[in-house]
Design a protein around this motif. Structure first.
Motif, PDB file in Angstrom:
ATOM      1  N   PRO A   1       3.032  -5.080   1.085  1.00 22.84           N
ATOM      2  CA  PRO A   1       2.975  -3.656   0.745  1.00 22.84           C
ATOM      3  C   PRO A   1       1.618  -3.034   1.072  1.00 22.84           C
ATOM      4  O   PRO A   1       0.637  -3.746   1.265  1.00 22.84           O
ATOM      5  N   GLY A   2       1.595  -1.709   1.102  1.00 17.54           N
ATOM      6  CA  GLY A   2       0.353  -0.976   1.367  1.00 17.54           C
ATOM      7  C   GLY A   2      -0.491  -0.895   0.108  1.00 17.54           C
ATOM      8  O   GLY A   2      -0.575   0.142  -0.534  1.00 17.54           O
ATOM      9  N   TRP A   3      -1.139  -1.999  -0.188  1.00 13.12           N
ATOM     10  CA  TRP A   3      -1.957  -2.137  -1.403  1.00 13.12           C
ATOM     11  C   TRP A   3      -3.049  -1.075  -1.478  1.00 13.12           C
ATOM     12  O   TRP A   3      -3.458  -0.661  -2.561  1.00 13.12           O
ATOM     13  N   HIS A   4      -3.525  -0.639  -0.309  1.00 14.23           N
ATOM     14  CA  HIS A   4      -4.665   0.282  -0.268  1.00 14.23           C
ATOM     15  C   HIS A   4      -4.257   1.719  -0.580  1.00 14.23           C
ATOM     16  O   HIS A   4      -5.083   2.540  -0.954  1.00 14.23           O
ATOM     17  N   GLU A   5      -2.964   2.037  -0.378  1.00  9.59           N
ATOM     18  CA  GLU A   5      -2.492   3.401  -0.620  1.00  9.59           C
ATOM     19  C   GLU A   5      -1.083   3.344  -1.212  1.00  9.59           C
ATOM     20  O   GLU A   5      -0.091   3.535  -0.517  1.00  9.59           O
ATOM     21  N   PRO A   6      -0.992   3.101  -2.527  1.00 10.75           N
ATOM     22  CA  PRO A   6       0.320   2.882  -3.143  1.00 10.75           C
ATOM     23  C   PRO A   6       1.162   4.145  -3.328  1.00 10.75           C
ATOM     24  O   PRO A   6       2.339   4.033  -3.665  1.00 10.75           O
ATOM     25  N   GLY A   7       0.584   5.323  -3.098  1.00 11.86           N
ATOM     26  CA  GLY A   7       1.390   6.552  -3.230  1.00 11.86           C
ATOM     27  C   GLY A   7       0.568   7.753  -2.834  1.00 11.86           C
ATOM     28  O   GLY A   7       0.421   8.701  -3.594  1.00 11.86           O
ATOM     29  N   PRO A   8       0.014   7.740  -1.606  1.00  6.79           N
ATOM     30  CA  PRO A   8      -0.933   8.785  -1.208  1.00  6.79           C
ATOM     31  C   PRO A   8      -0.320  10.174  -1.150  1.00  6.79           C
ATOM     32  O   PRO A   8       0.803  10.353  -0.691  1.00  6.79           O
ATOM     33  N   PHE A   9      -1.087  11.126  -1.613  1.00  5.46           N
ATOM     34  CA  PHE A   9      -0.686  12.528  -1.590  1.00  5.46           C
ATOM     35  C   PHE A   9      -1.478  13.293  -0.545  1.00  5.46           C
ATOM     36  O   PHE A   9      -2.678  13.075  -0.389  1.00  5.46           O
ATOM     37  N   VAL A  10      -0.798  14.178   0.156  1.00  4.46           N
ATOM     38  CA  VAL A  10      -1.499  15.148   0.984  1.00  4.46           C
ATOM     39  C   VAL A  10      -1.764  16.376   0.112  1.00  4.46           C
ATOM     40  O   VAL A  10      -1.287  16.453  -1.023  1.00  4.46           O
ATOM     41  N   GLU A  11      -2.546  17.303   0.636  1.00  3.18           N
ATOM     42  CA  GLU A  11      -2.931  18.455  -0.188  1.00  3.18           C
ATOM     43  C   GLU A  11      -2.757  19.763   0.572  1.00  3.18           C
ATOM     44  O   GLU A  11      -2.875  19.812   1.794  1.00  3.18           O
ATOM     45  N   PHE A  12      -2.462  20.812  -0.187  1.00  4.37           N
ATOM     46  CA  PHE A  12      -2.656  22.167   0.313  1.00  4.37           C
ATOM     47  C   PHE A  12      -3.946  22.675  -0.304  1.00  4.37           C
ATOM     48  O   PHE A  12      -4.224  22.400  -1.479  1.00  4.37           O
ATOM     49  N   VAL A  13      -4.743  23.369   0.482  1.00  3.23           N
ATOM     50  CA  VAL A  13      -5.971  23.961  -0.053  1.00  3.23           C
ATOM     51  C   VAL A  13      -6.003  25.445   0.284  1.00  3.23           C
ATOM     52  O   VAL A  13      -5.541  25.864   1.351  1.00  3.23           O
ATOM     53  N   PHE A  14      -6.510  26.220  -0.671  1.00  3.62           N
ATOM     54  CA  PHE A  14      -6.592  27.671  -0.492  1.00  3.62           C
ATOM     55  C   PHE A  14      -8.004  28.141  -0.800  1.00  3.62           C
ATOM     56  O   PHE A  14      -8.654  27.603  -1.704  1.00  3.62           O
TER      57      PHE A  14
END
Lengths: 369, 369
Positions: free
Chosen positions: B240-253
């Motif tokens: 499994p991707g131990w380094h990124e178990p549930g990465p989120f992208v972002e919106f920025v304003f």
């Protein structure tokens, strides 16, 4: 259409002053309808993440529409009896919106079960993906269209608990003669295993359990089960909730009323549903975590896992129960085929992604029960 | 305020005709601002569930605002270089919105890492709940406030894969001397284990892997990895991707631009973010499932699981790496404390709810790799 053309022309005719921030200051005259709706629910007043979710929906819609689209929310029984929510929305004369669970409609539409919870079916993440990318929501809309109702996913409780028992479950033989409150397909499976399935309103479960009218009950999860006080009258709290691995609640809207909304308001209502869906789902995850800890540390609840052979037997019987319903109703058959197809897409990916996360990546906390 | 008072008075003065459907037909004159924003992203054009997610955001906002609030979306490099997205939004002169990943800002704000992915940290469900109910989003806003930026969760890729390798990994010794493309905290951990960490733009990874400039690479998950064609030049696909178990992208304003929006539009923008967050998250779940099957059945990829002792060693080193960063930066320390506190709430509940689901409730599909 005419209004839109008017707006376009008005926009073209406007001399706009663009600021550095990108805002065009010249106001457009945007003639919007004022809308007032009524929403009824199947929930008691103040029920966390369910009744207040309906109220949050109304708040979001009002905010996004600049106060022009208002929804007045009534708890179960305040305007119509809780389980007449769907019928009131379907009729649409005084009520345009509702909140409940689709399996309450299983009597009039057997396929309704699949959009809430299927024993050993999809979990919350799988259900969400099925609605959006597996055709689930389209089928749900198709199923409710004859009732003049439009559904939207309302949020997931997370996997439920198997329930509260006063004796240990060591094999499925222990279900024989057990009087248990467990509705839906889960109840059908338990009945096949020799349990006496008892249905009673939420308000009577505690007393029935206390007086021995029932031996066991399932309800929702740690947060709501704690509020019901079951830990005072039952010894063992069993997991996992095999019968409801990721149940979804629903928002329902009268289709005629929904379709007569301006397109902006349809979009605003849909977006508010998604916001509340997320809020409810995260609220359950957090609240269940907090309540589980309280149940174990403060109320000394004994947490027990159903033995694997018991789960295997339950799974086999659940498969039969699901098959029986799908065989008798063309819509249920169609929905089940879509559901099973989707399980084959997200299932193997879950084995590679979330399964190792829960098994080796997530921090292990020694369960205190 | 004045505009609102005017609207209230206008509403009071309106003679309304209520229909059976609850619609008040008399239109209110709702003078709304026309807004035009520009949005830049860190993504290549057409990148599934990332670049098109930004476009979906714009579409939702336009729809909900009745065409009055428009956002023009530019892919990475079309208006500003991909990794200058955040700076452009922070400046706010020509650009008001952006889409990327918070750990790109780790150089200027070390705490940024926590809002995207922490090795052996929270998965997607846990991150979502932390943002909403664990104070995560408030901390994220606090961290970006000095940059005049407001963040919103943009969607989760699901647990990532560990990466593509040309030799089997049997112990952490196999990482020694390995030239691997792996950014962020994951890269720091690999470096501690003796790997040579190579950073290169996405467009160069395939060629570098083909020519042996690197021995291994991680990227995202089956869907995006398949599009990159890594299966043509690497033998083993590890999870499994131990380094990124549930990465989120972002919106920025841009915060100033956001706060100068009418309240309705702020609410509409927030709601659209949640809709797109959900769409992206479910899209990854579905798309990864489909692509995994294609990789295994059509492209004959060999799927491998990192051995448990390797994961245990990685976990121990990851803990040190996270601790080091948190020790050096007060904001990172504060964020890490909040994050760890929240793990203790949802962790045990995950053991009782989703873990048994993935282990015994989900249908077991024999992995073909």
């Amino acid at each position: 259409m005419e209004r839109r053309q008017f707006l376009q022309k008005a926009a073209i005719g406007t001399v706009a002053a663009v600021t550095a921030g990108g805002i065009v200051n010249a106001p457009a005259v945007h003639a919007q309808k004022k809308i007032k709706w009524k929403m009824v629910t199947t929930w008691p007043p103040k029920l966390p993440y369910l009744q207040d979710a309906a109220e949050l929906l109304a708040k979001k819609v009002e905010l996004m529409s600049g106060g022009l689209f208002k929804i007045k929310v009534f708890a179960g029984g305040e305007l119509v009896p809780p389980l007449q929510t769907f019928d009131a929305v379907s009729k649409g004369t005084t009520v345009q919106a509702g909140s409940g669970v689709s399996y309450y409609q299983a009597g009039k539409a057997p396929a309704a079960q699949w959009f809430a919870a299927v024993p050993f079916g999809l979990n919350g993440a799988g259900m969400s993906a099925w609605y959006e990318f597996g055709g689930g929501l389209k089928l749900w809309e198709e199923m409710y269209a004859p009732f003049d109702v439009i559904p939207r996913p309302g949020g997931c409780t997370g996997p439920q608990m198997a329930g509260w028992f006063n004796k240990k479950i060591e094999s499925v033989d222990d279900f024989k003669g057990l009087k248990m409150r467990i509705p839906g397909l889960g109840g059908k499976v338990m009945a096949k295993l020799g349990a006496t399935v008892v249905l009673c309103p939420a308000s009577e479960i505690f007393t029935n359990l206390e007086r021995g009218v029932i031996d066991a009950t399932e309800w929702i999860g740690p947060l709501h089960d704690k509020l019901m006080g079951f830990y005072k009258v039952a010894k063992y709290y069993y997991y996992p909730g095999w019968h409801e691995p990721g149940p979804f609640v629903e928002f329902v809207f009268n289709k005629t009323a929904y379709e007569s909304l301006p397109l902006e308001y349809q979009a605003i209502l849909d977006a508010a549903c998604t916001q509340v869906n997320n809020w409810t789902t995260q609220g359950f995850n957090t609240g269940n975590g907090q309540a589980l800890d309280e149940l174990i540390t403060q109320h000394k609840v004994t947490l027990m896992k159903l033995p694997d052979p018991v789960l295997a037997d339950l799974k086999s019987h659940a498969k039969d129960a699901v098959f029986d319903i799908a065989a008798k109703d063309p819509m249920a058959k169609k929905v089940n085929e879509s559901f099973e197809r989707f399980k084959k897409i997200v299932g193997p990916w879950g084995e590679v992604s979330e399964k190792p996360y829960y098994n080796s990546l997530a921090d292990k906390y020694k369960l205190k029960g």
